[in-house]
Design a protein around this motif. Structure first.
Motif, PDB file in Angstrom:
ATOM      1  N   PRO A 181       0.817  -1.219   0.000  1.00 32.91           N
ATOM      2  CA  PRO A 181       0.000   0.000   0.000  1.00 32.91           C
ATOM      3  C   PRO A 181       0.848   1.264   0.000  1.00 32.91           C
ATOM      4  CG  PRO A 181      -0.867  -1.608   1.552  1.00 32.91           C
ATOM      5  CD  PRO A 181       0.447  -2.143   1.090  1.00 32.91           C
ATOM      6  N   ILE A 182       0.448   2.209  -0.843  1.00 28.80           N
ATOM      7  CA  ILE A 182       1.139   3.490  -0.965  1.00 28.80           C
ATOM      8  C   ILE A 182       0.485   4.490  -0.017  1.00 28.80           C
ATOM      9  CG2 ILE A 182       1.854   5.294  -2.562  1.00 28.80           C
ATOM     10  CD1 ILE A 182       1.334   3.272  -4.833  1.00 28.80           C
ATOM     11  N   PRO A 183       1.238   5.150   0.844  1.00 27.95           N
ATOM     12  CA  PRO A 183       0.617   6.091   1.791  1.00 27.95           C
ATOM     13  C   PRO A 183       0.133   7.366   1.090  1.00 27.95           C
ATOM     14  CG  PRO A 183       2.997   6.103   2.024  1.00 27.95           C
ATOM     15  CD  PRO A 183       2.683   5.004   1.058  1.00 27.95           C
ATOM     16  N   VAL A 184      -1.074   7.785   1.438  1.00 29.42           N
ATOM     17  CA  VAL A 184      -1.640   9.053   0.965  1.00 29.42           C
ATOM     18  C   VAL A 184      -2.190   9.800   2.181  1.00 29.42           C
ATOM     19  CG1 VAL A 184      -2.178   8.329  -1.384  1.00 29.42           C
ATOM     20  CG2 VAL A 184      -3.815   7.865   0.440  1.00 29.42           C
ATOM     21  N   VAL A 185      -2.135  11.111   2.135  1.00 29.94           N
ATOM     22  CA  VAL A 185      -2.589  11.952   3.242  1.00 29.94           C
ATOM     23  C   VAL A 185      -4.033  12.356   2.964  1.00 29.94           C
ATOM     24  CG1 VAL A 185      -2.182  14.046   4.584  1.00 29.94           C
ATOM     25  CG2 VAL A 185      -0.250  12.797   3.597  1.00 29.94           C
ATOM     26  N   LEU A 186      -4.950  11.834   3.757  1.00 29.23           N
ATOM     27  CA  LEU A 186      -6.373  12.142   3.603  1.00 29.23           C
ATOM     28  C   LEU A 186      -6.886  13.025   4.730  1.00 29.23           C
ATOM     29  CD1 LEU A 186      -7.726   8.615   2.540  1.00 29.23           C
ATOM     30  CD2 LEU A 186      -6.896  10.485   1.088  1.00 29.23           C
ATOM     31  N   MET A 187      -6.068  13.300   5.721  1.00 32.16           N
ATOM     32  CA  MET A 187      -6.492  14.122   6.845  1.00 32.16           C
ATOM     33  C   MET A 187      -6.088  15.570   6.609  1.00 32.16           C
ATOM     34  SD  MET A 187      -5.456  13.799  10.884  1.00 32.16           S
ATOM     35  CE  MET A 187      -3.767  14.274  10.555  1.00 32.16           C
ATOM     36  N   ALA A 188      -6.999  16.484   6.858  1.00 25.89           N
ATOM     37  CA  ALA A 188      -6.716  17.906   6.669  1.00 25.89           C
ATOM     38  C   ALA A 188      -5.764  18.394   7.748  1.00 25.89           C
ATOM     39  CB  ALA A 188      -8.011  18.708   6.702  1.00 25.89           C
ATOM     40  N   SER A 189      -4.826  19.232   7.349  1.00 26.39           N
ATOM     41  CA  SER A 189      -3.883  19.793   8.309  1.00 26.39           C
ATOM     42  C   SER A 189      -4.402  21.120   8.832  1.00 26.39           C
ATOM     43  CB  SER A 189      -2.515  19.992   7.650  1.00 26.39           C
ATOM     44  OG  SER A 189      -2.635  20.866   6.534  1.00 26.39           O
ATOM     45  N   ARG A 190      -4.069  21.420  10.061  1.00 26.23           N
ATOM     46  CA  ARG A 190      -4.494  22.677  10.660  1.00 26.23           C
ATOM     47  C   ARG A 190      -3.727  23.831  10.028  1.00 26.23           C
ATOM     48  NH1 ARG A 190      -2.968  23.644  16.630  1.00 26.23           N
ATOM     49  NH2 ARG A 190      -3.433  21.414  16.771  1.00 26.23           N
ATOM     50  N   THR A 219     -12.260  17.617  -1.273  1.00 26.93           N
ATOM     51  CA  THR A 219     -12.231  16.646  -2.381  1.00 26.93           C
ATOM     52  C   THR A 219     -11.114  16.953  -3.370  1.00 26.93           C
ATOM     53  OG1 THR A 219     -14.614  16.341  -2.159  1.00 26.93           O
ATOM     54  CG2 THR A 219     -13.602  15.601  -4.214  1.00 26.93           C
ATOM     55  N   ALA A 220     -10.913  18.221  -3.688  1.00 25.62           N
ATOM     56  CA  ALA A 220      -9.871  18.589  -4.662  1.00 25.62           C
ATOM     57  C   ALA A 220      -8.491  18.194  -4.161  1.00 25.62           C
ATOM     58  CB  ALA A 220      -9.941  20.085  -4.945  1.00 25.62           C
ATOM     59  N   ALA A 224      -5.862  15.414  -5.817  1.00 23.79           N
ATOM     60  CA  ALA A 224      -4.471  15.753  -6.122  1.00 23.79           C
ATOM     61  C   ALA A 224      -3.506  14.804  -5.420  1.00 23.79           C
ATOM     62  CB  ALA A 224      -4.188  17.200  -5.711  1.00 23.79           C
ATOM     63  N   GLU A 225      -3.830  14.420  -4.183  1.00 18.13           N
ATOM     64  CA  GLU A 225      -2.972  13.500  -3.436  1.00 18.13           C
ATOM     65  C   GLU A 225      -2.933  12.125  -4.098  1.00 18.13           C
ATOM     66  OE1 GLU A 225      -0.474  12.242  -0.239  1.00 18.13           O
ATOM     67  OE2 GLU A 225      -1.092  14.223  -0.959  1.00 18.13           O
ATOM     68  N   THR A 228      -0.945  12.317  -7.361  1.00 15.03           N
ATOM     69  CA  THR A 228       0.494  12.404  -7.084  1.00 15.03           C
ATOM     70  C   THR A 228       1.066  11.034  -6.736  1.00 15.03           C
ATOM     71  OG1 THR A 228       0.259  14.684  -6.285  1.00 15.03           O
ATOM     72  CG2 THR A 228       2.235  13.484  -5.627  1.00 15.03           C
ATOM     73  N   ALA A 229       0.314  10.260  -5.937  1.00 17.92           N
ATOM     74  CA  ALA A 229       0.782   8.923  -5.566  1.00 17.92           C
ATOM     75  C   ALA A 229       0.866   8.006  -6.787  1.00 17.92           C
ATOM     76  CB  ALA A 229      -0.150   8.318  -4.520  1.00 17.92           C
ATOM     77  N   LEU A 230      -0.091   8.146  -7.709  1.00 17.81           N
ATOM     78  CA  LEU A 230      -0.097   7.287  -8.899  1.00 17.81           C
ATOM     79  C   LEU A 230       1.006   7.663  -9.881  1.00 17.81           C
ATOM     80  CD1 LEU A 230      -3.937   7.039  -9.598  1.00 17.81           C
ATOM     81  CD2 LEU A 230      -2.471   5.365  -8.467  1.00 17.81           C
ATOM     82  N   SER A 231       1.441   8.905  -9.864  1.00 14.61           N
ATOM     83  CA  SER A 231       2.451   9.355 -10.821  1.00 14.61           C
ATOM     84  C   SER A 231       3.840   9.430 -10.208  1.00 14.61           C
ATOM     85  CB  SER A 231       2.065  10.732 -11.362  1.00 14.61           C
ATOM     86  OG  SER A 231       1.999  11.682 -10.324  1.00 14.61           O
TER      87      SER A 231
END
Length: 401
Positions: A181-190, A219-220, A224-225, A228-231
């Motif tokens: 599994p490739i890590p992706v950031v799905l949590m919004a940062s403060r 969603t946008a 994008a995340e 980026t992970a796929l490319s």
């Protein structure tokens, strides 16, 4: 042979020491060789692969960049692939399926994927969205994990729960680096104020519990995340001196492959190699069954300055010098006769032998050391080696029969 570049102590290492012209030259030679070898193999095969592309049989042959270092690379996050954005994506097949593993609850992420803001082409490729709790309950047995592994080509995982996936997914996913599994950031940062994270309102605690799902990115940003992970090129480090990264396929144009190689080589050394270019021994590109073509090799074999000896230095002491011990250079042991014992008993020479005490009524016996025969010892060693080689050869022949 690739041009060798010396790494000096005073020179500042540039972003990349790999020459672009050398990369392009090696890419052309490697792709031509793979294309020729694949065509010969297809022509000689009696069984035809009906799933292979008849016009481009080398389409599925990957090309790797291999980097060797002077010292082992130790990475505590080696089960999480690192991501290097590259000019030409490795995952452009529109039919490849994606499994998205998220934090709880999965319904929020399913709604995001199904929304109109989410690109339709990417939505068709994401065939499964599942959270960690459902993953543990539905894919607990080994057969279910193997089925999940075979159903998707790419696996993306929320970086909040990716450390728990090795136990949940098992060796089906982690015995190789193909579909980790490739890590992706799905949590919004403060947000940040003056370069620092914005403080929370008084009396309100920050909620980081993934189950409550209060920190989902827009969603946008999620789209994008994922793109980026796929490319990106994936770096899976192992505790060794060798690291391989897939950078393209054999049916690509040489310019495309060379662009990916240059990007990955620079980012790999800069982000993942301790001591940067001082710790790099060589960089190659190769196919699965081809020889490695060198792109860059160092002239210096040292990794630390303490290992360097200045030019013209004299009287260099060996390791352990000054310890007071004299090295054993394999001197033969000599038999000691009566005269030798008399001289050495008084402390003359090395290895003095003390005379045995005389018992009452018995004459004293002179101690005599056994004589060593190095020629005979060498002959016995060679005979044992020859015997061992015969045994290995017989065992190998028995296994082949």
């Amino acid at each position: 042979m690739a041009k060798s570049t010396a790494v000096t102590k005073t020179a500042t290492a540039p972003t990349s020491l790999v020459a672009p012209e050398q990369t392009l030259k090696a890419s052309k030679a490697l792709l031509a060789h793979i294309k020729k070898a694949t065509a010969e193999q297809v022509a000689s095969d009696t069984k035809k692969d009906i799933l292979a592309d008849p016009e481009s049989p080398e389409a599925e042959v990957p090309v790797y960049l291999t980097l060797t270092t002077k010292r082992h690379i130790h990475d505590t996050h080696r089960l999480q692939p690192g991501k290097i954005p590259i000019p030409h994506s490795l995952n452009t097949d529109p039919e490849s399926t994606i499994c998205l593993i998220t934090a709880e609850p999965q319904r929020a992420y399913k709604n995001i994927v199904a929304s109109e803001e989410f690109p339709e082409a990417l939505r068709k490729r994401i065939t499964r969205v599942i959270d960690l709790s459902k993953l543990k309950s539905k894919y607990r047995v080994f057969q279910a994990q193997r089925k999940l592994y075979a159903e998707h080509e790419i696996f993306l995982a929320d970086d909040r729960i990716i450390n728990q996936l090795p136990k949940a997914l098992g060796k089906s996913f982690y015995k190789s680096t193909t579909k980790r599994p490739i890590p992706v950031v799905l949590m919004a940062s403060r947000g940040k104020v003056d370069g620092k994270r914005a403080p929370l309102p008084k009396g309100k605690k920050e909620k980081r519990d993934p189950a409550e799902n209060l920190n989902v990115r827009p969603t946008a940003e999620i789209v994008a995340e994922i793109e980026t992970a796929l490319s990106s090129g994936l770096v899976s480090l192992s505790p060794s001196t060798n690291t391989a990264v897939k950078v393209g396929y054999a049916n690509w144009a040489p310019e495309q492959l060379a662009a990916n190689v240059d990007t990955v080589a620079a980012a790999l050394v800069d982000r993942f190699v301790p001591q940067k270019w001082k710790n790099v021994r060589s960089i190659y590109i190769k196919g699965p069954e081809t020889a490695a073509l060198p792109l860059w090799q160092t002239d210096e074999l040292w990794a630390d300055e303490a290992q360097i000896v200045a030019d013209g230095a004299e009287n260099v002491k060996a390791i352990g010098a000054g310890s007071g011990e004299k090295p054993n250079i394999g001197k033969k042991r000599k038999s000691l006769d009566a005269g030798d014992l008399d001289g050495e008993a008084e402390g003359e020479g090395e290895g003095a032998v003390e005379e045995p005490k005389q018992k009452k009524g018995r004459p004293a016996k002179k101690a005599k050391l056994p004589e060593s025969n190095d020629d005979k010892l060498d002959e016995e060693i060679s005979q044992r080696k020859a015997k061992l080689k015969k045994q290995k050869k017989a065992a190998k022949q028995a296994m082949e029969d």
